[in-house]
Design an enzyme around this catalytic site. Structure first.
Site: not given
Ligand SMILES: NC(=O)c1ccc[n+]([C@@H]2O[C@H](COP(=O)([O-])OP(=O)(O)OC[C@H]3O[C@@H](n4cnc5c(N)ncnc54)[C@H](O)[C@@H]3O)[C@@H](O)[C@H]2O)c1
Length: 246
Positions: A62-63, A154
């Site tokens: 999980d970055v 985003y």
């Protein structure tokens, strides 16, 4: 473009653009650490890399988690002894109009894209600085340039990735480490297949080349930025959009 013996680390590589990037890097000779939240998908892509003839290695990461990102990069170094190429590609969307967007939707997107890119760059850059060589390619989005309705989170994250790319490029240039970004347009993956068909068709009609991009269109630009063909290019952003927003 020859990447024989190079070690590449790709995030979000279990499917879509990240998978295609991993396979094209392998086709040019690179060994690939295939990182993804989905370990089954990562392992499948790692097997495809191995079938191409280089070494593939699947890793669950999980970055957006600091310890996870650090051990992901460490594992690449433990396995292969070095990192030559880092591709920050992992991504999610949590779309909502600004007036309805929850703090959670905002945080999730910022954490995966911006924090994830920061954490992986930071961990990899330590080694690249020491080795005085390296290529970092960050996958932004054209949304970071023009903004998309329903994607304040985003679009902000993807614009942030451009700023981080340029700052890191300035810091790392004297160590011969290149940091560049790619802004894909509308690319045919699960992420865009979730867009309602009518909007999808309209978006395709707005592209001068009149066709949706493929993951391989992005992978080709990544391979270029990972190779010595781009040695004198840093802090740059390449739009891969079929001519949209030129
Ligand atoms: N598809 C497009 O049109 C398009 C356009 C512009 C930019 N992009 C960007 O390209 C990148 C890849 O997009 P895609 O279309 O292939 O998406 P996708 O949804 O097909 O794949 C994304 C991958 O990232 C992984 N992932 C998600 N969160 C993660 C995390 N926290 N840690 C590790 N892995 C994680 C997922 O498991 C998945 O395998 C993303 O950064 C996306 O924002 C895509």
């Amino acid at each position: 473009m020859d990447l024989k013996g190079k070690v590449a680390v790709v995030t979000g590589a279990g499917q879509g653009i990240g998978r295609e990037v991993s396979l094209l890097l392998a086709n040019h000779g690179a060994n690939v650490v295939v990182g993804d939240l989905n370990i089954e998908a990562a392992n499948m892509v790692a097997n495809e890399v191995t079938e191409i003839g280089t070494e593939g290695f699947g890793y669950k990461v999980d970055v957006s988690d600091k310890d996870n990102a650090q051990s992901f990069i460490d594992s690449a170094i433990d396995t292969f002894g070095r990192i030559d190429i880092l591709v920050n590609n992992a991504g999610i969307t949590r779309d909502s109009m600004l007036h309805k967007m929850s703090e959670e939707q905002f945080d999730q997107v910022i954490n995966v894209h911006m924090k994830g890119t920061f954490l992986c760059m930071q961990a990899a850059a330590k080694h690249m600085r020491q080795n005085e060589t390296g290529k970092i390619v960050n996958i932004s989005s054209i949304a970071g340039k023009v903004g998309n309705i329903g994607q304040v989170n985003y679009s902000g994250a993807k614009a942030g990735i451009v700023g981080m790319t340029k700052a890191a490029a300035k810091e790392l240039a004297k160590f011969q480490v290149n940091v560049n970004a790619i802004q894909p347009g509308f690319i045919d993956t699960d992420m865009t297949r979730a867009v309602p068909e009518k909007i999808r068709q309209k978006k395709i009609e707005e592209i001068p080349m009149l066709k949706i991009g493929s993951p391989s269109d992005i992978a080709k630009a990544v391979v270029f930025l990972s190779s010595d063909y781009s040695d004198y290019i840093t802090g740059n952003v390449i739009e891969v959009t079929g001519g949209r927003y030129m």
